[in-house]
Write an enzyme that holds these catalytic residues in place. Structure first.
Site, PDB file in Angstrom:
ATOM      1  N   HIS A   1      -3.259  -5.090   1.701  1.00 30.40           N
ATOM      2  CA  HIS A   1      -2.586  -5.305   2.995  1.00 30.40           C
ATOM      3  C   HIS A   1      -2.507  -6.791   3.364  1.00 30.40           C
ATOM      4  O   HIS A   1      -3.340  -7.275   4.140  1.00 30.40           O
ATOM      5  CB  HIS A   1      -3.364  -4.579   4.104  1.00 30.40           C
ATOM      6  CG  HIS A   1      -3.186  -3.107   4.092  1.00 30.40           C
ATOM      7  ND1 HIS A   1      -2.242  -2.458   4.857  1.00 30.40           N
ATOM      8  CD2 HIS A   1      -3.826  -2.149   3.387  1.00 30.40           C
ATOM      9  CE1 HIS A   1      -2.305  -1.158   4.643  1.00 30.40           C
ATOM     10  NE2 HIS A   1      -3.262  -0.942   3.755  1.00 30.40           N
TER      11      HIS A   1
ATOM     12  N   CYS B   1       0.825  -1.204   0.000  1.00 31.29           N
ATOM     13  CA  CYS B   1       0.000   0.000   0.000  1.00 31.29           C
ATOM     14  C   CYS B   1       0.869   1.268   0.000  1.00 31.29           C
ATOM     15  O   CYS B   1       1.516   1.538  -0.996  1.00 31.29           O
ATOM     16  CB  CYS B   1      -0.989  -0.064   1.162  1.00 31.29           C
ATOM     17  SG  CYS B   1      -2.435   0.936   0.865  1.00 31.29           S
TER      18      CYS B   1
ATOM     19  N   GLU C   1      -0.713  -8.164   5.393  1.00 28.21           N
ATOM     20  CA  GLU C   1      -0.353  -8.343   6.816  1.00 28.21           C
ATOM     21  C   GLU C   1      -1.595  -8.319   7.706  1.00 28.21           C
ATOM     22  O   GLU C   1      -1.502  -8.569   8.902  1.00 28.21           O
ATOM     23  CB  GLU C   1       0.664  -7.269   7.251  1.00 28.21           C
ATOM     24  CG  GLU C   1       0.109  -5.876   7.510  1.00 28.21           C
ATOM     25  CD  GLU C   1      -0.227  -5.083   6.245  1.00 28.21           C
ATOM     26  OE1 GLU C   1      -0.265  -5.658   5.133  1.00 28.21           O
ATOM     27  OE2 GLU C   1      -0.481  -3.875   6.377  1.00 28.21           O
TER      28      GLU C   1
HETATM   29  N1  GLN Z   1      -3.507   6.433   0.958  1.00 25.70           N
HETATM   30  C1  GLN Z   1      -2.279   6.086   1.596  1.00 25.70           C
HETATM   31  C2  GLN Z   1      -1.134   6.853   0.996  1.00 25.70           C
HETATM   32  O1  GLN Z   1      -0.915   7.446   0.275  1.00 25.70           O
HETATM   33  C3  GLN Z   1      -1.989   4.610   1.536  1.00 25.70           C
HETATM   34  C4  GLN Z   1      -3.009   3.856   2.350  1.00 25.70           C
HETATM   35  C5  GLN Z   1      -2.496   2.655   3.046  1.00 25.70           C
HETATM   36  O2  GLN Z   1      -1.294   2.412   3.125  1.00 25.70           O
HETATM   37  N2  GLN Z   1      -3.412   1.929   3.625  1.00 25.70           N
HETATM   38  O3  GLN Z   1      -0.194   6.973   1.205  1.00 25.70           O
END
Ligand code: GLN
Length: 196
Positions: free
Chosen positions: A175, A82, A177
């Site tokens: 995610h 992410c 994890e």
């Molecule tokens: N929207 C977040 C970002 O830019 C990422 C979201 C997440 O890691 N759950 O950085």
């Protein structure tokens, strides 16, 4: 895994504890990375989810940005999830102007691009080389909008890549994890083992 192999988890912000819990569960040695000295002790690195803008700032203020970038360029295996994927991407759209990335993976990502109605969602993915579906949790996820020729797509959601790999760099827009399924961490550990 090779005796003494240690997986670092960048622990400046975000979901680093959950990654460590998975690594513990699968018997991988891990430690938290907050300083350049911490980085010297690890053979691979996980960049967790969280907020990429904040992580970018904290990477600079902790003097980690340059050494992490250099280790990745030198072939240290890295898994970004992410926000961690955003930190690895070559191009980032809808980021903050001063947001930096390691540009270690030849993909373009758009931040928070799954749209308001589906800010967060869960879905089953089919992962290349694995039979059972993977339950994936997306939270304000970045969308991969471009993949370079050398980027291997390991999973897609609705025609968009969501799990990719190139050499020793692996990234997921979701995610892994946050669920009990540790296949993606195991895949990463395998990668670490073959790189050493
Ligand atoms: N929207 C977040 C970002 O830019 C990422 C979201 C997440 O890691 N759950 O950085």
């Amino acid at each position: 895994m090779t005796v003494g192999t240690r997986i670092g988890v960048l622990a400046l912000q975000g979901a680093f504890a959950a990654h460590r819990a998975v690594l513990d569960r699968i018997g991988a040695q891990s430690s938290e990375v907050r300083t350049p000295d911490d980085l010297d002790d690890v053979d691979a690195l996980v960049l967790p989810g969280g907020e990429s803008t904040t992580m970018s700032m904290l990477l600079e203020s902790s003097l980690l940005f340059e050494p992490v970038g250099k280790r990745i360029a030198d072939g240290m295996p890295v898994l970004g999830t992410c926000a961690g994927m955003i930190l690895l991407a070559r191009e980032v759209t809808d980021g903050r102007d001063d947001q930096r990335s390691f540009a270690a993976l030849d993909i373009g990502v758009q931040r928070n691009a799954y749209g308001r109605q589906v800010d967060s969602f869960e879905t089953e993915l089919s992962i290349r080389g694995s039979d059972a579906p993977f339950h994936a949790v997306f939270i304000r996820a970045p969308r991969i909008v471009r993949t370079g020729d050398d980027v291997e797509v390991l999973a897609e959601h609705a025609g968009t890549p969501v799990l990719v790999r190139s050499m020793s760099v692996m990234a997921a827009s979701f995610h892994p994890e946050l669920t009990d399924d540790d296949r993606i961490h195991r895949l990463f550990i395998e990668q670490v083992r073959t790189t050493r």
